[in-house]
Design a protein around this motif. Structure first.
Motif, PDB file in Angstrom:
ATOM      1  N   SER A  83       0.828  -1.204   0.000  1.00  0.00           N
ATOM      2  CA  SER A  83       0.000   0.000   0.000  1.00  0.00           C
ATOM      3  C   SER A  83       0.861   1.252   0.000  1.00  0.00           C
ATOM      4  O   SER A  83       0.554   2.240  -0.678  1.00  0.00           O
ATOM      5  CB  SER A  83      -0.926  -0.019   1.222  1.00  0.00           C
ATOM      6  N   ASP A  84       1.968   1.218   0.740  1.00  0.00           N
ATOM      7  CA  ASP A  84       2.868   2.371   0.807  1.00  0.00           C
ATOM      8  C   ASP A  84       3.473   2.663  -0.561  1.00  0.00           C
ATOM      9  O   ASP A  84       3.486   3.810  -1.021  1.00  0.00           O
ATOM     10  CB  ASP A  84       3.969   2.101   1.829  1.00  0.00           C
ATOM     11  N   ILE A  85       3.989   1.633  -1.238  1.00  0.00           N
ATOM     12  CA  ILE A  85       4.596   1.840  -2.549  1.00  0.00           C
ATOM     13  C   ILE A  85       3.546   2.267  -3.564  1.00  0.00           C
ATOM     14  O   ILE A  85       3.782   3.130  -4.410  1.00  0.00           O
ATOM     15  CB  ILE A  85       5.318   0.557  -3.005  1.00  0.00           C
ATOM     16  N   SER A  86       2.354   1.692  -3.489  1.00  0.00           N
ATOM     17  CA  SER A  86       1.289   2.047  -4.427  1.00  0.00           C
ATOM     18  C   SER A  86       0.885   3.511  -4.285  1.00  0.00           C
ATOM     19  O   SER A  86       0.488   4.156  -5.263  1.00  0.00           O
ATOM     20  CB  SER A  86       0.069   1.144  -4.191  1.00  0.00           C
ATOM     21  N   GLY A  87       1.007   4.049  -3.072  1.00  0.00           N
ATOM     22  CA  GLY A  87       0.605   5.434  -2.842  1.00  0.00           C
ATOM     23  C   GLY A  87       1.642   6.458  -3.247  1.00  0.00           C
ATOM     24  O   GLY A  87       1.372   7.660  -3.234  1.00  0.00           O
ATOM     25  N   ARG A  88       2.845   6.017  -3.621  1.00  0.00           N
ATOM     26  CA  ARG A  88       3.881   6.958  -4.013  1.00  0.00           C
ATOM     27  C   ARG A  88       3.691   7.402  -5.466  1.00  0.00           C
ATOM     28  O   ARG A  88       3.043   6.716  -6.258  1.00  0.00           O
ATOM     29  CB  ARG A  88       5.265   6.311  -3.874  1.00  0.00           C
ATOM     30  N   PRO A  89       4.287   8.549  -5.845  1.00  0.00           N
ATOM     31  CA  PRO A  89       4.292   8.924  -7.268  1.00  0.00           C
ATOM     32  C   PRO A  89       4.955   7.842  -8.098  1.00  0.00           C
ATOM     33  O   PRO A  89       5.856   7.138  -7.622  1.00  0.00           O
ATOM     34  CB  PRO A  89       5.113  10.234  -7.269  1.00  0.00           C
ATOM     35  N   SER A  90       4.516   7.678  -9.335  1.00  0.00           N
ATOM     36  CA  SER A  90       4.967   6.558 -10.160  1.00  0.00           C
ATOM     37  C   SER A  90       6.481   6.508 -10.308  1.00  0.00           C
ATOM     38  O   SER A  90       7.071   5.432 -10.360  1.00  0.00           O
ATOM     39  CB  SER A  90       4.315   6.626 -11.543  1.00  0.00           C
ATOM     40  N   GLY A  91       7.149   7.669 -10.357  1.00  0.00           N
ATOM     41  CA  GLY A  91       8.592   7.680 -10.530  1.00  0.00           C
ATOM     42  C   GLY A  91       9.360   7.262  -9.298  1.00  0.00           C
ATOM     43  O   GLY A  91      10.570   7.036  -9.367  1.00  0.00           O
ATOM     44  N   GLN A  92       8.688   7.167  -8.155  1.00  0.00           N
ATOM     45  CA  GLN A  92       9.370   6.822  -6.905  1.00  0.00           C
ATOM     46  C   GLN A  92       9.037   5.416  -6.423  1.00  0.00           C
ATOM     47  O   GLN A  92       9.339   5.048  -5.295  1.00  0.00           O
ATOM     48  CB  GLN A  92       9.000   7.832  -5.817  1.00  0.00           C
ATOM     49  N   ARG A  93       8.393   4.632  -7.261  1.00  0.00           N
ATOM     50  CA  ARG A  93       8.030   3.272  -6.858  1.00  0.00           C
ATOM     51  C   ARG A  93       9.129   2.300  -7.245  1.00  0.00           C
ATOM     52  O   ARG A  93       9.617   2.313  -8.372  1.00  0.00           O
ATOM     53  CB  ARG A  93       6.729   2.840  -7.535  1.00  0.00           C
ATOM     54  N   SER A  94       9.497   1.486  -6.306  1.00  0.00           N
ATOM     55  CA  SER A  94      10.464   0.431  -6.574  1.00  0.00           C
ATOM     56  C   SER A  94       9.729  -0.904  -6.573  1.00  0.00           C
ATOM     57  O   SER A  94       8.611  -1.018  -6.080  1.00  0.00           O
ATOM     58  CB  SER A  94      11.551   0.425  -5.490  1.00  0.00           C
ATOM     59  N   LYS A  95      10.366  -1.913  -7.160  1.00  0.00           N
ATOM     60  CA  LYS A  95       9.793  -3.246  -7.097  1.00  0.00           C
ATOM     61  C   LYS A  95       9.785  -3.719  -5.648  1.00  0.00           C
ATOM     62  O   LYS A  95      10.732  -3.482  -4.906  1.00  0.00           O
ATOM     63  CB  LYS A  95      10.592  -4.223  -7.957  1.00  0.00           C
ATOM     64  N   LEU A  96       8.707  -4.373  -5.280  1.00  0.00           N
ATOM     65  CA  LEU A  96       8.568  -4.853  -3.907  1.00  0.00           C
ATOM     66  C   LEU A  96       8.850  -6.352  -3.860  1.00  0.00           C
ATOM     67  O   LEU A  96       8.107  -7.143  -4.446  1.00  0.00           O
ATOM     68  CB  LEU A  96       7.156  -4.572  -3.392  1.00  0.00           C
ATOM     69  N   PRO A  97       9.939  -6.768  -3.209  1.00  0.00           N
ATOM     70  CA  PRO A  97      10.205  -8.208  -3.088  1.00  0.00           C
ATOM     71  C   PRO A  97       9.368  -8.812  -1.969  1.00  0.00           C
ATOM     72  O   PRO A  97       9.295  -8.283  -0.868  1.00  0.00           O
ATOM     73  CB  PRO A  97      11.705  -8.243  -2.750  1.00  0.00           C
ATOM     74  N   LEU A  98       8.708  -9.925  -2.273  1.00  0.00           N
ATOM     75  CA  LEU A  98       7.850 -10.587  -1.289  1.00  0.00           C
ATOM     76  C   LEU A  98       8.086 -12.089  -1.334  1.00  0.00           C
ATOM     77  O   LEU A  98       8.496 -12.644  -2.363  1.00  0.00           O
ATOM     78  CB  LEU A  98       6.370 -10.304  -1.575  1.00  0.00           C
ATOM     79  N   VAL A  99       7.805 -12.718  -0.231  1.00  0.00           N
ATOM     80  CA  VAL A  99       7.792 -14.180  -0.172  1.00  0.00           C
ATOM     81  C   VAL A  99       6.363 -14.602   0.142  1.00  0.00           C
ATOM     82  O   VAL A  99       5.819 -14.243   1.190  1.00  0.00           O
ATOM     83  CB  VAL A  99       8.759 -14.713   0.903  1.00  0.00           C
ATOM     84  N   LEU A 100       5.733 -15.314  -0.798  1.00  0.00           N
ATOM     85  CA  LEU A 100       4.344 -15.733  -0.634  1.00  0.00           C
ATOM     86  C   LEU A 100       4.316 -17.102   0.031  1.00  0.00           C
ATOM     87  O   LEU A 100       4.797 -18.094  -0.519  1.00  0.00           O
ATOM     88  CB  LEU A 100       3.647 -15.781  -1.997  1.00  0.00           C
ATOM     89  N   GLU A 101       3.730 -17.131   1.208  1.00  0.00           N
ATOM     90  CA  GLU A 101       3.623 -18.381   1.974  1.00  0.00           C
ATOM     91  C   GLU A 101       2.269 -19.015   1.694  1.00  0.00           C
ATOM     92  O   GLU A 101       1.348 -18.941   2.485  1.00  0.00           O
ATOM     93  CB  GLU A 101       3.778 -18.110   3.479  1.00  0.00           C
ATOM     94  N   GLY A 102       2.132 -19.618   0.509  1.00  0.00           N
ATOM     95  CA  GLY A 102       0.865 -20.238   0.141  1.00  0.00           C
ATOM     96  C   GLY A 102       0.747 -21.661   0.665  1.00  0.00           C
ATOM     97  O   GLY A 102       1.453 -22.076   1.577  1.00  0.00           O
ATOM     98  N   ASP A 103      -0.171 -22.424   0.055  1.00  0.00           N
ATOM     99  CA  ASP A 103      -0.386 -23.812   0.462  1.00  0.00           C
ATOM    100  C   ASP A 103       0.539 -24.775  -0.266  1.00  0.00           C
ATOM    101  O   ASP A 103       0.451 -25.979  -0.089  1.00  0.00           O
ATOM    102  CB  ASP A 103      -1.841 -24.226   0.210  1.00  0.00           C
ATOM    103  N   GLY A 104       1.422 -24.224  -1.133  1.00  0.00           N
ATOM    104  CA  GLY A 104       2.318 -25.071  -1.896  1.00  0.00           C
ATOM    105  C   GLY A 104       3.387 -25.695  -1.023  1.00  0.00           C
ATOM    106  O   GLY A 104       3.509 -25.409   0.170  1.00  0.00           O
ATOM    107  N   PRO A 105       4.212 -26.558  -1.634  1.00  0.00           N
ATOM    108  CA  PRO A 105       5.242 -27.263  -0.849  1.00  0.00           C
ATOM    109  C   PRO A 105       6.354 -26.353  -0.350  1.00  0.00           C
ATOM    110  O   PRO A 105       7.068 -26.711   0.572  1.00  0.00           O
ATOM    111  CB  PRO A 105       5.789 -28.298  -1.852  1.00  0.00           C
ATOM    112  N   ARG A 106       6.502 -25.143  -0.954  1.00  0.00           N
ATOM    113  CA  ARG A 106       7.581 -24.251  -0.551  1.00  0.00           C
ATOM    114  C   ARG A 106       7.175 -22.814  -0.822  1.00  0.00           C
ATOM    115  O   ARG A 106       6.326 -22.551  -1.669  1.00  0.00           O
ATOM    116  CB  ARG A 106       8.871 -24.574  -1.317  1.00  0.00           C
ATOM    117  N   PRO A 107       7.754 -21.857  -0.097  1.00  0.00           N
ATOM    118  CA  PRO A 107       7.435 -20.441  -0.335  1.00  0.00           C
ATOM    119  C   PRO A 107       7.867 -20.028  -1.740  1.00  0.00           C
ATOM    120  O   PRO A 107       8.774 -20.610  -2.335  1.00  0.00           O
ATOM    121  CB  PRO A 107       8.249 -19.715   0.743  1.00  0.00           C
TER     122      PRO A 107
END
Length: 587
Positions: free
Chosen positions: A213-237
């Motif tokens: 939400s923080d990155i989405s609210g910034r001006p487009s030129g100031q947004r960086s890629k957001l690295p995430l680890v998705l902990e789903g139901d799969g065998p590994r993140p």
């Protein structure tokens, strides 16, 4: 006015010798006289009536059998299915335009009719020209809708074929579209994402949701890629990076691009698996050699001398040797010998008996006894007073220690690891360090490189320290800008790894966004110290030194002259003038 060929179906491909076939129409009317009259009008207008139906169920059956191009449907029909419900079911099953023909135009009927998504609504009675106009508009709208659907399906096919996932959001962060790749990453069944809040689509933690939400609210030129680890139901993140763009078609809307970087993360882990030994980080050839030496000396019990400049991590090496050796379950005791008086150093190392010297109010064991069975690390051993060096040599040779004020030796089963930033061979030659002690402690030796001698390790160290500081400060750190990293790579780091770690802690405390910027760095990295530069002997040397400073600043600023001027502490006009004077304005 009627068209030249009103009954022509433009959707059917034809050749030059073959005229277009007439539009095939299904009539649904429960009054037979009205149906016959309507069929006559259509035939005269050039349309072909393929079938007639008197009920909703019959209309549904005929639509499947006759495959008409258009259906004219009465709203009020006898039986369980009226015209509106029949049209709705037909539209769900087949892509065929429906035009309602009815004598009813009240608000309630119109609202119900909308549920079937009709292509026209013609109120009885009507003239043939009105009927023809309604049919032609319905056919035209049908062609346009089919073209739009085809383009939409093509776009979806293209997006689904991409390796990255695509998610389109409205202003309330509800999903308008999610590609097949995005659904796979989110572990969501394809086709079920539309209309769901983003938080229900991606398995994000509250912290990850806040960061997005923080990155989405910034001006487009100031947004960086957001690295995430998705902990789903799969065998590994699953490791993903999310790029957020504005949707140019919808105000407040966002387009998310999800990149699956799990293979890259796995590869990085494999590459970095050998890039650390305990708390020591590095993968340069010099550090690989250090890692190998640590493992070699850990297998034996010999005394080791660790040499290196201040801040290179000599104690970390000592601790790594202890952890890898057979004494790992015993104590690791460290003492810094710098600045210790002769009496204090002897008391700390060897212990003392009550009354041995002024202030000795009780018996006290020394560090040799405290480290019995384990490891004693003597940091900055080159600063140890000469007389204490003599006693230390005897302890090392006899494996026994005598407390001050006593005569009875005590067993000293201790492994000695020593470290220094001094050149002990020179110190011994100048009689500031015992030559025989040097030979005794230098059985094995490890030379640590300065940080400026292994700059290729800087990105790895920066990543590790930023992760540590993010954890200790509670701040979110997504990375470092290229400009800031370039400055770190060029700086000489006189304080070595310790200075880097502390400088990055300063930067993390100061940073206002999740990406560390140039302005967050400590001032000593951004300023030039005149005292650090030797005074030039003549004007030519002065110009050369000045040119070097200007070019260095331009490299740090990646060619941005405004930034370079700020780094130099001069105005932009002064920078331009000096560049011209030195012939660097075209560089």
């Amino acid at each position: 006015m009627e068209p030249t060929e009103p009954g022509t179906n433009l959707d059917v491909p034809t050749t030059a010798k073959e005229p277009p076939r007439p539009v095939r129409v299904l009539i649904v009317e429960d009054e037979q006289i009205v149906a016959i009259d309507l069929e006559g009008h259509l035939e005269r207008l050039g349309y072909h009536v393929v079938a007639s139906a008197a009920s909703g169920q019959e209309a549904y059956d005929q639509a499947g059998r006759a495959q008409p191009d258009l259906i004219l449907m009465d709203v009020r029909l006898d039986g369980p299915l009226d015209g509106i419900e029949a049209a709705r079911r037909i539209r769900q099953q087949w892509d065929v335009p429906v035009v309602f023909l009815t004598a009813y135009s009240d608000a309630a009927t119109l609202e119900r009719a909308k549920l079937a998504e009709p292509y026209g609504y013609l109120v009885k009675p009507f003239v043939p020209s009105d009927l023809n106009a309604a049919i032609q508009m319905a056919l035209y709208k049908g062609r346009v809708d089919r073209a739009l659907r085809e383009h939409h399906e093509n776009l979806h096919a293209i997006l689904d074929a991409q390796r990255q996932g695509t998610v389109m959001l409205d202003a309330e962060l509800r999903i308008r579209f999610a590609s097949a790749a995005a659904c796979r990453m989110a572990d969501v069944k394809e086709g079920t994402a539309e209309g769901r809040p983003l938080a229900d689509f991606l398995p994000l933690s509250p912290e990850q949701t806040a960061a997005l939400s923080d990155i989405s609210g910034r001006p487009s030129g100031q947004r960086s890629k957001l690295p995430l680890v998705l902990e789903g139901d799969g065998p590994r993140p699953q490791s993903v990076e999310i790029e957020i763009l504005d949707d140019p078609r919808h105000e407040g809307g966002r387009i998310l691009f999800l990149y699956d970087v799990t293979p890259l993360v796995d590869l990085r882990r494999q590459l970095e698996a050998g890039a650390a030994l305990g708390d020591i980080v590095g993968r340069s050839p010099a550090m690989r050699q250090v890692f190998q030496l640590i493992q070699d000396v850990a297998r034996v019990d010999s005394t080791v001398l660790i040499e290196g400049e201040t801040g290179t991590g000599k104690e970390l090496v000592a601790r790594a040797i202890h952890r890898l050796g057979h004494r790992r379950d015993k104590r690791f005791v460290a003492i810094n010998c710098a600045g210790l008086s002769e009496e204090l150093a002897a008391s700390l190392l060897f212990g003392h008996r009550r009354g041995a010297f002024t202030g000795a109010v009780g018996d006290q064991e020394g560090l040799f006894e405290a480290a019995h069975g384990g490891t004693l690390f003597l940091d900055e051993i080159g600063d140890l007073p000469i007389r204490v060096q003599t006693t230390l040599l005897r302890v090392l040779e006899e494996h026994a220690v005598v407390r001050l004020g006593e005569s009875q030796p005590r067993a000293a089963d201790v492994r000695i690891l020593a470290a220094t930033h001094r050149d002990l061979a020179r110190e011994a030659a100048e009689q500031r360090f015992r030559q025989d002690l040097l030979y005794r402690i230098r059985v094995a030796r490890i030379k640590l490189p300065a940080l400026r001698q292994r700059r290729e390790d800087l990105p790895l160290l920066v990543r590790a320290f930023l992760a540590d500081h993010a954890a200790t400060t509670g701040k979110r750190v997504d990375g470092i800008s290229d400009e800031a990293l370039a400055i770190l790579l060029e700086y000489d780091w006189p304080g070595n790894v310790r200075e880097l770690r502390n400088g990055l802690e300063y930067a993390v405390i100061r940073m206002r966004s999740s990406i560390l910027q140039v302005d967050d760095l400590p001032p000593e990295l951004l300023e030039f110290s005149p005292q650090a530069d030797p005074q030039p002997a003549d004007q030519e040397d002065a110009n050369t030194a000045d040119a070097d400073r200007l070019q260095s600043a331009l490299r740090r600023a990646r060619g941005n002259r405004t930034r370079a001027a700020a780094l130099l502490g001069i105005s932009r006009a002064t920078l331009y003038r000096r560049l011209r004077e030195l012939g660097l304005d075209e560089a």
